[in-house]
Design a protein around this motif. Structure first.
Motif, PDB file in Angstrom:
ATOM      1  N   PRO A  34       0.800  -1.224   0.000  1.00 40.14           N
ATOM      2  CA  PRO A  34       0.000   0.000   0.000  1.00 40.14           C
ATOM      3  C   PRO A  34       0.840   1.284   0.000  1.00 40.14           C
ATOM      4  O   PRO A  34       2.047   1.249   0.257  1.00 40.14           O
ATOM      5  CB  PRO A  34      -0.799  -0.112   1.292  1.00 40.14           C
ATOM      6  CG  PRO A  34       0.060  -0.939   2.195  1.00 40.14           C
ATOM      7  CD  PRO A  34       0.756  -1.923   1.309  1.00 40.14           C
ATOM      8  N   LEU A  35       0.147   2.384  -0.291  1.00 34.07           N
ATOM      9  CA  LEU A  35       0.742   3.713  -0.248  1.00 34.07           C
ATOM     10  C   LEU A  35       0.231   4.458   0.991  1.00 34.07           C
ATOM     11  O   LEU A  35      -0.905   4.257   1.422  1.00 34.07           O
ATOM     12  CB  LEU A  35       0.356   4.517  -1.488  1.00 34.07           C
ATOM     13  CG  LEU A  35       1.020   4.184  -2.817  1.00 34.07           C
ATOM     14  CD1 LEU A  35       0.290   4.906  -3.939  1.00 34.07           C
ATOM     15  CD2 LEU A  35       2.485   4.578  -2.802  1.00 34.07           C
ATOM     16  N   ARG A  36       1.073   5.338   1.513  1.00 31.78           N
ATOM     17  CA  ARG A  36       0.661   6.239   2.589  1.00 31.78           C
ATOM     18  C   ARG A  36       0.591   7.642   2.004  1.00 31.78           C
ATOM     19  O   ARG A  36       1.575   8.140   1.453  1.00 31.78           O
ATOM     20  CB  ARG A  36       1.640   6.179   3.763  1.00 31.78           C
ATOM     21  CG  ARG A  36       1.558   4.850   4.513  1.00 31.78           C
ATOM     22  CD  ARG A  36       2.585   4.774   5.634  1.00 31.78           C
ATOM     23  NE  ARG A  36       2.458   5.858   6.596  1.00 31.78           N
ATOM     24  CZ  ARG A  36       1.556   5.883   7.588  1.00 31.78           C
ATOM     25  NH1 ARG A  36       0.701   4.893   7.724  1.00 31.78           N
ATOM     26  NH2 ARG A  36       1.517   6.892   8.438  1.00 31.78           N
ATOM     27  N   VAL A  37      -0.591   8.232   2.120  1.00 34.17           N
ATOM     28  CA  VAL A  37      -0.867   9.488   1.419  1.00 34.17           C
ATOM     29  C   VAL A  37      -1.318  10.548   2.416  1.00 34.17           C
ATOM     30  O   VAL A  37      -2.199  10.312   3.255  1.00 34.17           O
ATOM     31  CB  VAL A  37      -1.939   9.275   0.330  1.00 34.17           C
ATOM     32  CG1 VAL A  37      -2.305  10.595  -0.321  1.00 34.17           C
ATOM     33  CG2 VAL A  37      -1.432   8.296  -0.722  1.00 34.17           C
ATOM     34  N   GLU A  38      -0.713  11.711   2.297  1.00 36.10           N
ATOM     35  CA  GLU A  38      -0.993  12.844   3.183  1.00 36.10           C
ATOM     36  C   GLU A  38      -2.174  13.650   2.654  1.00 36.10           C
ATOM     37  O   GLU A  38      -2.163  14.105   1.503  1.00 36.10           O
ATOM     38  CB  GLU A  38       0.271  13.711   3.240  1.00 36.10           C
ATOM     39  CG  GLU A  38       0.139  15.043   3.895  1.00 36.10           C
ATOM     40  CD  GLU A  38       1.383  15.897   3.680  1.00 36.10           C
ATOM     41  OE1 GLU A  38       1.354  17.061   4.102  1.00 36.10           O
ATOM     42  OE2 GLU A  38       2.369  15.401   3.083  1.00 36.10           O
ATOM     43  N   VAL A  39      -3.230  13.790   3.468  1.00 32.53           N
ATOM     44  CA  VAL A  39      -4.337  14.685   3.159  1.00 32.53           C
ATOM     45  C   VAL A  39      -4.377  15.774   4.224  1.00 32.53           C
ATOM     46  O   VAL A  39      -3.480  15.856   5.059  1.00 32.53           O
ATOM     47  CB  VAL A  39      -5.681  13.925   3.058  1.00 32.53           C
ATOM     48  CG1 VAL A  39      -5.685  13.009   1.850  1.00 32.53           C
ATOM     49  CG2 VAL A  39      -5.967  13.137   4.318  1.00 32.53           C
ATOM     50  N   ALA A  40      -5.414  16.584   4.203  1.00 36.43           N
ATOM     51  CA  ALA A  40      -5.414  17.801   5.023  1.00 36.43           C
ATOM     52  C   ALA A  40      -5.153  17.532   6.499  1.00 36.43           C
ATOM     53  O   ALA A  40      -4.373  18.242   7.135  1.00 36.43           O
ATOM     54  CB  ALA A  40      -6.754  18.526   4.841  1.00 36.43           C
ATOM     55  N   HIS A  41      -5.812  16.517   7.068  1.00 36.38           N
ATOM     56  CA  HIS A  41      -5.746  16.344   8.513  1.00 36.38           C
ATOM     57  C   HIS A  41      -5.139  15.022   8.967  1.00 36.38           C
ATOM     58  O   HIS A  41      -5.039  14.775  10.168  1.00 36.38           O
ATOM     59  CB  HIS A  41      -7.153  16.460   9.119  1.00 36.38           C
ATOM     60  CG  HIS A  41      -7.812  17.777   8.852  1.00 36.38           C
ATOM     61  ND1 HIS A  41      -7.243  18.981   9.173  1.00 36.38           N
ATOM     62  CD2 HIS A  41      -9.007  18.080   8.271  1.00 36.38           C
ATOM     63  CE1 HIS A  41      -8.046  19.968   8.820  1.00 36.38           C
ATOM     64  NE2 HIS A  41      -9.119  19.442   8.270  1.00 36.38           N
TER      65      HIS A  41
END
Length: 284
Positions: free
Chosen positions: A90-97
């Protein structure tokens, strides 16, 4: 791309600088007659924190930036893998919070750990001052007064899946006043950042039908965070058992939630399709 009919423009912001694009330009790109057309625009960027592989930004069709988009997150991981930007899975993805964990399955389905639902009003954000409320099992419902002559107070469960949702149960999804009530609920003053208005019909304890009027986009064929919010609200109201199949007008999503364990809300797991429709270039 689309995720269960919720359609997106997905842009590579790693190999080109897209930081100067204005709100009006995003809006023009999303326009279905004069632009490419999309419910939301997704931007793939380099991560700004060490525990993420990428940064993920979302712009609504009205050009405004928002915090989260569940169907879009599945398209995000499919885009990154198909474009060769990463081979991680899997990927780890940064979103707003928060950080999302996104996993692509061999059958083309994508699984997303959407994180835990948020019920604290200040974090949604939601101001319940002056609103009538009733307790429904584990869920507190709030009456949103509406001026539309065909409607009355709509009792909604309120929560956040990284973006705010107001979920109500209806008897028949096809006749639900989504287009009549949706805009009024979206802009109701109790929601300072506006809200997504969800309409949920229970089929059985493991299946629902769902329509969502989304902030800045109107009714869409599917809404990933809306599906998560609807299932969480339905479980808390004692109507559903995990996992739940969510039937939207654009396709089906699978939502699993283990509830609140030892006073800690567990993560919501969403699985569904992510499909590329076409690729191209546009001059801005």
């Amino acid at each position: 791309m689309h995720g269960a009919g919720n359609d997106f423009i997905v842009l590579n912001g790693i190999d080109q600088d897209l930081s100067t694009i204005t709100r009006e330009q995003w809006k023009a790109l999303a326009h279905r007659q004069f632009g490419i057309g999309a419910d939301q625009i997704l931007l793939v960027e380099k991560a700004t924190r060490p525990d993420a592989d990428f940064r993920y930004r979302i712009f609504n069709a009205d050009g405004g930036e928002v915090e989260q988009c569940g169907n879009g997150s599945r398209c995000f991981v499919r885009f990154v893998l198909d474009q060769g930007l990463s081979s991680k899975n899997p990927l780890r993805v940064e979103v707003a919070h928060t950080i999302l964990s996104l996993k692509s399955h061999p059958d083309g389905q994508v699984e997303v750990d959407m994180g835990a639902p948020i019920f604290e009003h200040s974090q949604i954000p939601f101001d319940a001052s002056g609103l009538k409320s009733i307790q429904d099992f584990q869920e507190m419902l709030y009456a949103i007064p509406l001026d539309h002559p065909a409607t009355h107070d709509s009792f909604v469960g309120v929560l956040s899946m990284g973006n705010p949702h107001a979920v109500q149960v209806v008897v028949d999804i096809e006749s639900a006043p989504v287009l009549e009530e949706g805009p009024a609920i979206e802009g109701y003053p109790a929601f300072p950042n506006r809200v997504n208005a969800g309409y949920l019909q229970v089929i059985n304890r493991n299946a629902i039908k769902l329509r969502v009027y989304e902030r800045g986009a109107g009714e869409t064929l599917s809404c990933g965070t809306g599906a998560c919010a609807a299932v969480v609200s339905g479980i808390r109201r004692g109507l559903l058992d995990s996992p739940v199949t969510v039937h939207t007008r654009g396709g089906d999503l699978q939502i699993a939630w283990a509830g609140i364990v030892n006073d800690i809300a567990q993560s919501v797991i969403m699985t569904g399709p992510a499909v590329t429709v076409f690729e191209g270039e546009v001059r801005i």
